[in-house]
Design an enzyme around this catalytic site. Structure first.
Site, PDB file in Angstrom:
ATOM      1  N   GLY A   1       0.286  -0.901   0.077  1.00 56.55           N
ATOM      2  CA  GLY A   1      -0.168  -0.094   0.135  1.00 56.55           C
ATOM      3  C   GLY A   1       1.297   1.174   0.131  1.00 56.55           C
TER       4      GLY A   1
ATOM      5  N   ARG B   1       0.584  -5.604  -5.295  1.00 59.86           N
ATOM      6  CA  ARG B   1       1.418  -6.407  -4.133  1.00 59.86           C
ATOM      7  C   ARG B   1       1.779  -7.346  -5.314  1.00 59.86           C
ATOM      8  NH1 ARG B   1      -2.921  -3.809  -0.936  1.00 59.86           N
ATOM      9  NH2 ARG B   1      -1.727  -2.749   0.270  1.00 59.86           N
TER      10      ARG B   1
ATOM     11  N   ASP C   1       5.275  -5.310   5.776  1.00 61.16           N
ATOM     12  CA  ASP C   1       5.933  -6.033   6.303  1.00 61.16           C
ATOM     13  C   ASP C   1       5.712  -6.851   5.102  1.00 61.16           C
ATOM     14  OD1 ASP C   1       3.025  -6.344   6.688  1.00 61.16           O
ATOM     15  OD2 ASP C   1       3.174  -7.464   8.812  1.00 61.16           O
TER      16      ASP C   1
ATOM     17  N   THR D   1       4.241   2.701   6.118  1.00 62.25           N
ATOM     18  CA  THR D   1       2.563   2.362   6.028  1.00 62.25           C
ATOM     19  C   THR D   1       2.040   3.531   7.148  1.00 62.25           C
ATOM     20  OG1 THR D   1       1.143   0.854   6.527  1.00 62.25           O
ATOM     21  CG2 THR D   1       3.418   0.902   7.681  1.00 62.25           C
TER      22      THR D   1
ATOM     23  N   ASP E   1      -0.582   2.215   8.519  1.00 66.34           N
ATOM     24  CA  ASP E   1      -1.241   1.719  10.157  1.00 66.34           C
ATOM     25  C   ASP E   1       0.002   1.591  10.732  1.00 66.34           C
ATOM     26  OD1 ASP E   1      -2.786   1.153   7.903  1.00 66.34           O
ATOM     27  OD2 ASP E   1      -2.327  -1.232   7.644  1.00 66.34           O
TER      28      ASP E   1
ATOM     29  N   ASP F   1       2.383  -0.128  11.592  1.00 69.42           N
ATOM     30  CA  ASP F   1       2.310  -1.412  12.360  1.00 69.42           C
ATOM     31  C   ASP F   1       3.407  -2.629  11.955  1.00 69.42           C
ATOM     32  OD1 ASP F   1       1.725  -2.210   9.433  1.00 69.42           O
ATOM     33  OD2 ASP F   1       0.276  -3.457   9.785  1.00 69.42           O
TER      34      ASP F   1
ATOM     35  N   ARG G   1      -6.347  -2.377   9.361  1.00 70.61           N
ATOM     36  CA  ARG G   1      -7.332  -4.300   9.300  1.00 70.61           C
ATOM     37  C   ARG G   1      -7.002  -4.641  10.008  1.00 70.61           C
ATOM     38  NH1 ARG G   1      -7.075  -5.566   2.792  1.00 70.61           N
ATOM     39  NH2 ARG G   1      -4.978  -5.384   3.557  1.00 70.61           N
TER      40      ARG G   1
HETATM   41  O1  F6P Z   1      -1.955  -1.161   4.619  1.00 73.91           O
HETATM   42  C1  F6P Z   1      -2.424   0.147   4.688  1.00 73.91           C
HETATM   43  C2  F6P Z   1      -3.701  -0.211   4.013  1.00 73.91           C
HETATM   44  O2  F6P Z   1      -4.369   1.242   3.628  1.00 73.91           O
HETATM   45  C3  F6P Z   1      -4.521  -0.677   5.205  1.00 73.91           C
HETATM   46  O3  F6P Z   1      -4.612   0.624   6.160  1.00 73.91           O
HETATM   47  C4  F6P Z   1      -5.824  -1.441   4.524  1.00 73.91           C
HETATM   48  O4  F6P Z   1      -6.232  -2.333   5.590  1.00 73.91           O
HETATM   49  C5  F6P Z   1      -5.115  -1.942   3.496  1.00 73.91           C
HETATM   50  O5  F6P Z   1      -3.780  -0.904   3.175  1.00 73.91           O
HETATM   51  C6  F6P Z   1      -5.970  -1.628   2.048  1.00 73.91           C
HETATM   52  O6  F6P Z   1      -5.309  -1.999   0.775  1.00 73.91           O
HETATM   53  P1  F6P Z   1      -5.816  -1.675  -0.606  1.00 73.91           P
HETATM   54  O7  F6P Z   1      -5.253  -0.896  -0.754  1.00 73.91           O
HETATM   55  O8  F6P Z   1      -5.351  -2.662  -0.616  1.00 73.91           O
HETATM   56  O9  F6P Z   1      -7.526  -1.814  -0.598  1.00 73.91           O
END
Ligand code: F6P
Length: 322
Positions: free
Chosen positions: A13, A74, A105, A127, A129, A131, A173
């Protein structure tokens, strides 16, 4: 022997500040007399040899931009051994002797795989998050916090005008750091995160009712994405309390925008440190921030660490937002 050429990629992300990190990696490498190239779309770009030779001006005019100029992905193919071998082959063919991976991660697991294929890698945590266990602040987190805060402040205006309750889902998430800190910053009546078990009646209804008794007429409930269900929650709150309630999912807007000072400076320091590590001949390391110092850890160790949730801060939030 001194490294002559490195590559930099962004993966997973996107997070505001990734561009500032790419810029710092490129400029540090160039200052040391190395060649540097960007890789488009994360590990996919390594597999497909989608490379961008960089000079000082290639990374001009990006420090203030959100998103990532290198694009991100990804990569499914990189999860396979064949994909990893192709990526390593691209590196060897192009004389790339080290790769800086900017991401979360999942991206660091990719860096472990590429290191196993004989290509030294260094990770930079980016990120929204926050995390990454070994790192107190990840790139993008501060910008996302501020974006959320500004948007929820706007919601509060309309919520207050109508004597309403707003149930707001923020990203995360598996992690509630964004929800907790935004919740404190906006004075949320309740913060619901994956790390702390919650009870709808006790933590939402009772708290709304108790504050209503003291004269409060508008309410903000922050819910981390990992819990979700804000539509149903809003319906239930309205049904049980008679207070008009609206759900809002902030969504991907939280990932965009110009990075804050904190994220730009952090990204610049981390980008510089990552290249220094490669120059020292190190590999499979992740750069991190602890007590405002830039440190580094072995990626295997970093991924095995657990980040404790700040339960005390969670309690404080609920004590003062009443
Ligand atoms: O890891 C970053 C994040 O924005 C999370 O907070 C979220 O759950 C996820 O990525 C969303 O991913 P995508 O862009 O694939 O919808």
């Amino acid at each position: 022997m001194a490294i002559k050429k490195i590559a930099v990629l962004t993966s997973g992300g996107d997070a505001p500040g990734m561009n500032a990190a790419v810029r710092a990696v490129a400029r540090t490498a160039l200052a040391k007399g190395m060649e540097v190239c960007g890789v488009y779309r994360g590990y996919d770009g390594l597999i497909n040899e989608n490379l961008l030779p960089m000079d000082l001006r290639t990374v001009s005019d990006i420090i203030h931009r959100g998103g990532t100029a290198l694009y991100t992905a990804r990569s499914e193919e990189f999860r396979t051994l064949e994909g990893q071998q192709k990526a390593a082959e691209t590196c060897r063919k192009n004389g790339i002797e080290g790769v800086v991976v900017i991401g979360g991660d999942g991206s660091f697991r990719g860096a472990q795989d590429l290191t196993r294929q004989g290509i030294p890698c260094i990770g930079i945590p980016a990120t929204i998050d926050n995390d990454i266990s070994c790192c107190e602040y990840t790139i993008g987190y501060d910008t996302a916090l501020n974006t959320c805060m500004h948007m929820i402040d706007k919601l509060r205006d309309t919520s207050q005008s109508h004597d309403r309750c707003s149930v707001v889902e923020v990203m995360g998430r598996r992690a509630g750091y964004l929800a907790l800190n935004v919740g404190i910053a906006v004075g949320a009546t309740t913060i619901v995160v994956p790390e702390v078990p919650f009870d709808f009646d006790r933590d939402i209804l009772e708290r709304i009712k108790a504050t209503y008794e003291t004269g409060k007429r508008h309410f903000i409930i922050i819910v981390a994405e990992g819990i979700g269900g804000v539509d149903e929650m809003a319906k239930k709150i309205e049904e049980k309390t008679g207070i008009e309630t609206r759900p809002t999912v902030l969504g991907h807007v939280q990932r965009g925008g110009s990075p804050t000072v904190r994220d730009r400076v952090l990204a610049s320091r981390m980008g510089n440190a990552a290249v220094e590590l490669l120059c020292k001949g190190l590999s499979n390391r992740v750069v991190a921030m602890q007590m405002n110092s830039i440190v580094d850890f072995d990626i295997d160790e970093a991924l095995a660490m657990k980040k404790p949730f700040d339960r005390a801060m969670y309690e404080v939030a609920h004590q003062i937002s009443i």
